[in-house]
Write a protein that holds these residues in place. Structure first.
Motif, PDB file in Angstrom:
ATOM      1  N   ILE A   1       1.064 -32.375  37.362  1.00  0.00           N
ATOM      2  CA  ILE A   1       0.842 -33.311  36.607  1.00  0.00           C
ATOM      3  C   ILE A   1       1.303 -34.578  37.638  1.00  0.00           C
ATOM      4  O   ILE A   1       0.518 -35.681  37.564  1.00  0.00           O
ATOM      5  N   GLN A   2       2.337 -34.538  38.332  1.00  0.00           N
ATOM      6  CA  GLN A   2       2.663 -35.579  39.329  1.00  0.00           C
ATOM      7  C   GLN A   2       1.561 -35.573  40.311  1.00  0.00           C
ATOM      8  O   GLN A   2       1.266 -37.115  40.609  1.00  0.00           O
ATOM      9  N   LEU A   3       0.685 -34.846  40.947  1.00  0.00           N
ATOM     10  CA  LEU A   3      -0.020 -34.952  41.805  1.00  0.00           C
ATOM     11  C   LEU A   3      -1.462 -35.299  41.361  1.00  0.00           C
ATOM     12  O   LEU A   3      -2.229 -35.844  41.771  1.00  0.00           O
ATOM     13  N   LEU A   4      -1.665 -34.978  39.918  1.00  0.00           N
ATOM     14  CA  LEU A   4      -3.056 -35.035  39.396  1.00  0.00           C
ATOM     15  C   LEU A   4      -3.292 -36.298  38.634  1.00  0.00           C
ATOM     16  O   LEU A   4      -4.323 -36.773  38.553  1.00  0.00           O
ATOM     17  N   CYS A   5      -2.403 -36.786  37.866  1.00  0.00           N
ATOM     18  CA  CYS A   5      -2.563 -37.864  37.022  1.00  0.00           C
ATOM     19  C   CYS A   5      -2.408 -39.327  37.268  1.00  0.00           C
ATOM     20  O   CYS A   5      -1.621 -39.562  38.173  1.00  0.00           O
ATOM     21  N   ASP A   6      -3.035 -40.252  36.561  1.00  0.00           N
ATOM     22  CA  ASP A   6      -2.920 -41.617  36.826  1.00  0.00           C
ATOM     23  C   ASP A   6      -1.566 -42.069  35.789  1.00  0.00           C
ATOM     24  O   ASP A   6      -1.013 -42.853  36.257  1.00  0.00           O
ATOM     25  N   ARG A   7      -1.932 -41.752  34.676  1.00  0.00           N
ATOM     26  CA  ARG A   7      -0.673 -42.202  33.598  1.00  0.00           C
ATOM     27  C   ARG A   7      -0.339 -40.738  33.068  1.00  0.00           C
ATOM     28  O   ARG A   7      -0.891 -39.720  32.876  1.00  0.00           O
ATOM     29  N   VAL A   8       0.911 -40.967  32.377  1.00  0.00           N
ATOM     30  CA  VAL A   8       1.549 -39.768  31.820  1.00  0.00           C
ATOM     31  C   VAL A   8       2.229 -40.252  30.379  1.00  0.00           C
ATOM     32  O   VAL A   8       2.738 -41.491  30.357  1.00  0.00           O
ATOM     33  N   ALA A   9       1.972 -39.396  29.469  1.00  0.00           N
ATOM     34  CA  ALA A   9       2.897 -39.748  28.230  1.00  0.00           C
ATOM     35  C   ALA A   9       3.723 -38.595  27.971  1.00  0.00           C
ATOM     36  O   ALA A   9       3.132 -37.421  28.171  1.00  0.00           O
ATOM     37  N   ILE A  10       4.920 -38.834  27.492  1.00  0.00           N
ATOM     38  CA  ILE A  10       5.959 -37.664  27.484  1.00  0.00           C
ATOM     39  C   ILE A  10       6.354 -38.091  25.942  1.00  0.00           C
ATOM     40  O   ILE A  10       6.768 -38.873  25.505  1.00  0.00           O
ATOM     41  N   ILE A  11       6.111 -36.744  25.351  1.00  0.00           N
ATOM     42  CA  ILE A  11       6.440 -36.573  23.838  1.00  0.00           C
ATOM     43  C   ILE A  11       7.663 -35.648  23.400  1.00  0.00           C
ATOM     44  O   ILE A  11       7.853 -34.711  24.165  1.00  0.00           O
ATOM     45  N   SER A  12       8.486 -36.205  22.608  1.00  0.00           N
ATOM     46  CA  SER A  12       9.501 -35.547  22.372  1.00  0.00           C
ATOM     47  C   SER A  12       9.809 -35.644  20.693  1.00  0.00           C
ATOM     48  O   SER A  12      10.022 -36.716  20.365  1.00  0.00           O
ATOM     49  N   ARG A  13      10.159 -34.594  20.081  1.00  0.00           N
ATOM     50  CA  ARG A  13      10.219 -34.515  18.597  1.00  0.00           C
ATOM     51  C   ARG A  13       9.323 -35.291  17.849  1.00  0.00           C
ATOM     52  O   ARG A  13       9.799 -36.022  17.182  1.00  0.00           O
ATOM     53  N   GLY A  14       8.089 -35.203  18.025  1.00  0.00           N
ATOM     54  CA  GLY A  14       7.125 -36.018  17.398  1.00  0.00           C
ATOM     55  C   GLY A  14       6.926 -37.190  17.678  1.00  0.00           C
ATOM     56  O   GLY A  14       6.036 -37.971  17.242  1.00  0.00           O
ATOM     57  N   THR A  15       7.595 -37.747  18.854  1.00  0.00           N
ATOM     58  CA  THR A  15       7.217 -39.349  19.121  1.00  0.00           C
ATOM     59  C   THR A  15       7.034 -39.160  20.774  1.00  0.00           C
ATOM     60  O   THR A  15       7.753 -38.691  21.527  1.00  0.00           O
ATOM     61  N   VAL A  16       6.085 -40.264  21.188  1.00  0.00           N
ATOM     62  CA  VAL A  16       5.933 -40.740  22.491  1.00  0.00           C
ATOM     63  C   VAL A  16       7.206 -41.376  22.960  1.00  0.00           C
ATOM     64  O   VAL A  16       7.317 -42.549  22.573  1.00  0.00           O
ATOM     65  N   ILE A  17       7.849 -40.870  24.139  1.00  0.00           N
ATOM     66  CA  ILE A  17       8.970 -41.762  24.366  1.00  0.00           C
ATOM     67  C   ILE A  17       8.998 -42.466  25.662  1.00  0.00           C
ATOM     68  O   ILE A  17       9.602 -43.369  25.912  1.00  0.00           O
ATOM     69  N   ARG A  18       7.852 -42.227  26.573  1.00  0.00           N
ATOM     70  CA  ARG A  18       7.446 -43.163  27.489  1.00  0.00           C
ATOM     71  C   ARG A  18       5.787 -42.797  27.718  1.00  0.00           C
ATOM     72  O   ARG A  18       5.462 -41.855  27.930  1.00  0.00           O
ATOM     73  N   THR A  19       5.123 -44.061  28.142  1.00  0.00           N
ATOM     74  CA  THR A  19       3.918 -43.847  28.564  1.00  0.00           C
ATOM     75  C   THR A  19       3.714 -44.838  29.853  1.00  0.00           C
ATOM     76  O   THR A  19       4.142 -46.059  29.746  1.00  0.00           O
TER      77      THR A  19
END
Length: 303
Positions: A197-215
């Motif tokens: 993901i680090q090599l491939l993606c331009d942006r990332v959304a991290i989801i935890s417990r049904g909520t996006v905590i960082r984008t």
């Protein structure tokens, strides 16, 4: 300004009395690769199933190519290609016959488009062979070719490198980057391989417990996260000296982490040595997405 091709706003899903997805929002832009990450039970798979129309949201809005899937489902799905889990293929048919079968389900898709996606995914030399003779990487590519038949604006890939060897993973990464950069697709990728993901993606959304905590962009997420790894003897005296000038983090393997600053690190090393502390390791640690992921999700494993 790049166009938004997929918009998710305040998406919720309640099953029984349990709220599985708690108001997720994010956008995809044309020509970008977007990583979607979540630990076990975070709701990543449930979200993807809502995006592709396999389950219905309890509330919220999903727009694909400007069409709301609740009001204009067929129009929205025309702009979406996806592989959820493994590509569904007929092993006793050839690659070509698989594509022909799926093309017949779509309006206006004929021989010319089949040839285009065949060449795009590098399958020209094997397209007439039976799928049961394909490697896993070739099956993944044929699955993507199938997903691209309708010329979608958004491509959703759930674990596209799952089961591939290192060479196959690299090849798949290059294909996905090509689709975004040269074909202008928005590609949403879910994966448990954080290094990929680090090599491939331009942006990332991290989801935890049904909520996006960082984008954010990968670069922004990892900025200012470089560290210095220290080992020294005697340990307690060295830690006391470093604590007097900076915050330290004690690791389970006995090493110490501090912030990275080239000039400061050199000065701290000099302080330690002049105080009679023997420095056995002073190593710059580059930031990785895995560290941030574990920090944000409280150490939960990746889904």
């Amino acid at each position: 300004m790049k166009k938004i091709t997929l918009s998710v706003h305040n998406l919720k899903k309640v099953i029984g009395e349990k709220e599985i997805i708690k108001g997720i929002s994010f956008d995809l832009k044309e020509g970008e690769v977007f990583g979607f990450l979540g630990p076990n039970g975070a709701g990543k798979t449930t979200t993807i199933r809502m995006l592709v129309g396999l389950i219905k949201p309890t509330s919220g809005k999903i727009q694909i190519g400007g069409n709301n899937i609740e009001d204009n489902f067929e129009e929205a799905m025309r702009d979406l290609g996806c592989i959820v889990e493994n590509p569904e293929l007929y092993p006793y048919l050839s690659g070509y016959d698989n594509l022909l079968h799926f093309a017949r389900m779509l309006d206006g898709i004929g021989e010319e488009r089949i040839q285009e996606v065949t060449e795009l995914m590098g399958l020209k030399d094997r397209i007439n062979d039976k799928v049961k003779t394909y490697s896993l990487g070739m099956r993944q590519r044929l699955g993507i070719a199938q997903a691209l038949l309708g010329q979608p604006k958004v491509l959703i890939l759930d674990e596209p490198t799952n089961g591939l060897d290192p060479a196959g993973i690299r090849e798949m990464r290059e294909f996905i980057r090509f689709l975004a950069e040269e074909e202008g697709l928005s590609v949403l990728v879910s994966s448990h391989l954080l290094s990929e993901i680090q090599l491939l993606c331009d942006r990332v959304a991290i989801i935890s417990r049904g909520t996006v905590i960082r984008t954010d962009t990968v670069q922004s997420l990892l900025s200012n996260r470089e560290r210095v790894v220290w080992r020294f003897h005697p340990s307690e005296e060295g830690k006391q000296i470093l604590r007097s000038v900076t915050a330290i983090e004690e690791r389970d393997d006995g090493s110490i982490l501090t912030e990275y600053d080239e000039i400061k690190a050199a000065a701290w090393n000099k302080m330690l040595v002049e105080s009679g502390v023997s420095v056995t390791e002073m190593n710059r640690k580059m930031p990785v997405l895995e560290d941030l992921f574990l920090e944000l999700t409280g150490g939960d494993s990746i889904e």
